[in-house]
Write an enzyme that holds these catalytic residues in place. Structure first.
Site, PDB file in Angstrom:
ATOM      1  N   ASN A  19      42.485 -22.161  11.565  1.00 17.04           N
ATOM      2  CA  ASN A  19      42.800 -23.558  10.908  1.00 17.04           C
ATOM      3  C   ASN A  19      42.935 -23.457   9.423  1.00 17.04           C
ATOM      4  O   ASN A  19      44.177 -24.026   8.743  1.00 17.04           O
ATOM      5  CB  ASN A  19      42.041 -24.471  11.575  1.00 17.04           C
ATOM      6  CG  ASN A  19      42.478 -24.840  13.076  1.00 17.04           C
ATOM      7  OD1 ASN A  19      43.628 -25.435  13.280  1.00 17.04           O
ATOM      8  ND2 ASN A  19      41.570 -24.736  13.743  1.00 17.04           N
ATOM      9  N   ARG A  96      28.507 -28.052  11.130  1.00 18.40           N
ATOM     10  CA  ARG A  96      27.556 -28.691  10.777  1.00 18.40           C
ATOM     11  C   ARG A  96      27.567 -30.243  11.000  1.00 18.40           C
ATOM     12  O   ARG A  96      28.789 -30.982  10.686  1.00 18.40           O
ATOM     13  CB  ARG A  96      27.101 -28.554   9.461  1.00 18.40           C
ATOM     14  CG  ARG A  96      26.810 -27.124   9.160  1.00 18.40           C
ATOM     15  CD  ARG A  96      25.436 -26.753   9.611  1.00 18.40           C
ATOM     16  NE  ARG A  96      24.243 -27.255   9.455  1.00 18.40           N
ATOM     17  CZ  ARG A  96      23.274 -27.297   9.984  1.00 18.40           C
ATOM     18  NH1 ARG A  96      23.131 -26.342  10.932  1.00 18.40           N
ATOM     19  NH2 ARG A  96      22.002 -28.001   9.845  1.00 18.40           N
ATOM     20  N   ILE A  97      26.738 -30.976  11.401  1.00 15.91           N
ATOM     21  CA  ILE A  97      26.634 -32.783  11.625  1.00 15.91           C
ATOM     22  C   ILE A  97      26.419 -33.221   9.930  1.00 15.91           C
ATOM     23  O   ILE A  97      25.363 -32.527   9.513  1.00 15.91           O
ATOM     24  CB  ILE A  97      25.692 -33.068  12.584  1.00 15.91           C
ATOM     25  CG1 ILE A  97      25.651 -32.243  13.937  1.00 15.91           C
ATOM     26  CG2 ILE A  97      25.620 -34.521  12.537  1.00 15.91           C
ATOM     27  CD1 ILE A  97      26.429 -33.201  14.837  1.00 15.91           C
ATOM     28  N   LEU A  98      27.476 -33.701   9.683  1.00 16.10           N
ATOM     29  CA  LEU A  98      26.840 -34.584   8.124  1.00 16.10           C
ATOM     30  C   LEU A  98      26.410 -35.862   8.419  1.00 16.10           C
ATOM     31  O   LEU A  98      26.469 -36.568   9.438  1.00 16.10           O
ATOM     32  CB  LEU A  98      28.479 -34.635   7.687  1.00 16.10           C
ATOM     33  CG  LEU A  98      29.131 -33.475   7.276  1.00 16.10           C
ATOM     34  CD1 LEU A  98      30.557 -33.758   7.445  1.00 16.10           C
ATOM     35  CD2 LEU A  98      28.595 -32.701   6.149  1.00 16.10           C
ATOM     36  N   ASN A 112      39.055 -33.947  10.670  1.00 15.20           N
ATOM     37  CA  ASN A 112      38.565 -33.139  11.500  1.00 15.20           C
ATOM     38  C   ASN A 112      39.643 -32.679  12.491  1.00 15.20           C
ATOM     39  O   ASN A 112      40.253 -33.323  12.780  1.00 15.20           O
ATOM     40  CB  ASN A 112      37.381 -33.555  12.118  1.00 15.20           C
ATOM     41  CG  ASN A 112      36.728 -32.472  13.014  1.00 15.20           C
ATOM     42  OD1 ASN A 112      36.608 -31.244  12.620  1.00 15.20           O
ATOM     43  ND2 ASN A 112      35.915 -32.838  14.298  1.00 15.20           N
ATOM     44  N   HIS A 114      39.671 -30.991  16.476  1.00 13.60           N
ATOM     45  CA  HIS A 114      38.893 -30.711  17.718  1.00 13.60           C
ATOM     46  C   HIS A 114      39.637 -30.220  18.748  1.00 13.60           C
ATOM     47  O   HIS A 114      40.832 -31.076  18.793  1.00 13.60           O
ATOM     48  CB  HIS A 114      38.150 -31.862  18.107  1.00 13.60           C
ATOM     49  CG  HIS A 114      37.283 -31.780  19.043  1.00 13.60           C
ATOM     50  ND1 HIS A 114      35.877 -31.008  19.147  1.00 13.60           N
ATOM     51  CD2 HIS A 114      37.323 -31.922  20.405  1.00 13.60           C
ATOM     52  CE1 HIS A 114      35.311 -30.851  20.075  1.00 13.60           C
ATOM     53  NE2 HIS A 114      35.964 -31.616  21.095  1.00 13.60           N
TER      54      HIS A 114
HETATM   55  C1  GAR Z   1      38.630 -24.725  16.430  1.00  9.73           C
HETATM   56  O1  GAR Z   1      39.190 -24.585  17.628  1.00  9.73           O
HETATM   57  C2  GAR Z   1      38.507 -26.038  16.167  1.00  9.73           C
HETATM   58  O2  GAR Z   1      39.217 -27.114  16.808  1.00  9.73           O
HETATM   59  C3  GAR Z   1      36.872 -26.114  16.692  1.00  9.73           C
HETATM   60  O3  GAR Z   1      36.438 -24.881  16.142  1.00  9.73           O
HETATM   61  C4  GAR Z   1      37.498 -23.976  16.164  1.00  9.73           C
HETATM   62  C5  GAR Z   1      37.616 -23.295  14.761  1.00  9.73           C
HETATM   63  O4  GAR Z   1      38.630 -22.260  14.651  1.00  9.73           O
HETATM   64  N1  GAR Z   1      36.168 -27.254  16.238  1.00  9.73           N
HETATM   65  C6  GAR Z   1      35.366 -27.833  16.762  1.00  9.73           C
HETATM   66  O5  GAR Z   1      34.952 -27.641  18.033  1.00  9.73           O
HETATM   67  C7  GAR Z   1      34.771 -29.189  16.105  1.00  9.73           C
HETATM   68  N2  GAR Z   1      34.219 -29.900  16.861  1.00  9.73           N
HETATM   69  P1  GAR Z   1      38.923 -21.766  13.232  1.00  9.73           P
HETATM   70  O6  GAR Z   1      37.637 -21.296  12.420  1.00  9.73           O
HETATM   71  O7  GAR Z   1      39.523 -20.395  13.532  1.00  9.73           O
HETATM   72  O8  GAR Z   1      39.729 -22.768  12.457  1.00  9.73           O
END
Ligand code: GAR
Length: 221
Positions: A19, A96-98, A112, A114
């Site tokens: 991302n 990390r939880i902020l 964020n 998700h």
């Molecule tokens: C992504 O799928 C993102 O949506 C998720 O972690 C992955 C990171 O991938 N985030 C969460 O689950 C947050 N709760 P990336 O490092 O390739 O961007």
């Protein structure tokens, strides 16, 4: 040459950084209304740090292990962000939880992504739980951050079908493709001041209307 002032963003990561890459790629366009001023990782071996370095973006590693508690860890991150006068924080796989104090300080200036259609399937192992629940659609959500995990006003979502033979990996790949589209789009909308938080909702000025329905599995007549 783009002349308008660009929104200065910081991207916080913990791992792969795909991302982050989508944001790097979007910001490479001089007409994109935001730019990445720094990338912060809580893990020194996060692959995303290489992506940032390749793009010539300044990186910081702030290991949570070096701090006695969450308050001290968050304070260290906050100090870096203030040093750059960051206008928007993008959490991109930052695991990390902020603390509520940190989250409230950056209220409506921190987003964020998700990999589910929030408020469904908050937390970890999203795709496993999605498949297990037998839902027909999944997707991804970009939202403003509130103190509760994976909670806050929703800016943009994309939906994908869940297929009968999906594994967590195949579903994750289908969702991730959409994550890479909607995260830069959310940043673009915010940078253009088209996003307004009203109570628990987000209103987007001049949003293109979406009509119609998706049905999964499709109807056969
Ligand atoms: C992504 O799928 C993102 O949506 C998720 O972690 C992955 C990171 O991938 N985030 C969460 O689950 C947050 N709760 P990336 O490092 O390739 O961007």
């Amino acid at each position: 040459m783009a002349t308008a002032k660009r929104l200065d963003i910081a991207v916080l990561i913990s791992g792969r950084g795909s991302n982050l890459q989508s944001l790097i790629d979007a910001c490479a366009d001089p007409h994109f209304p935001a730019r990445i001023v720094c990338v912060i990782s809580n893990k020194a071996d996060a692959a995303g740090l290489q992506r940032a370095a390749r793009a010539g973006t300044t990186t910081h590693v702030v290991s949570h292990k070096d701090f006695p508690d969450r308050v001290a860890f968050d304070a260290a991150i906050d100090e870096i962000l203030r040093g750059y006068n960051v206008g928007l924080i993008c959490l991109a796989g930052f695991m990390r939880i902020l603390t509520p104090e940190f989250v409230n300080r950056w209220r409506d200036r921190m987003i964020n992504i998700h990999p589910s259609l929030l408020p469904a399937f908050k937390g970890l192992h999203t795709h496993e739980r999605t498949i297990e629940a037998g839902v027909r659609f999944s997707g991804c959500t970009v939202h403003f951050v509130r103190p509760e995990m994976d909670d806050g006003p929703i800016i943009i979502q994309a939906a994908v079908p869940v297929l009968g033979d999906d594994t967590p990996e195949t579903l994750a790949a289908r969702v991730l493709e959409q994550e890479h589209l909607i995260y830069p789009e959310a940043v673009r909308l915010i940078a253009l001041s088209r996003v307004r938080v009203v109570g628990s909702k987000v209103i987007i000025r001049d949003a293109a209307p979406v009509t119609g329905a998706m049905i999964n599995p499709g109807l056969v007549f």
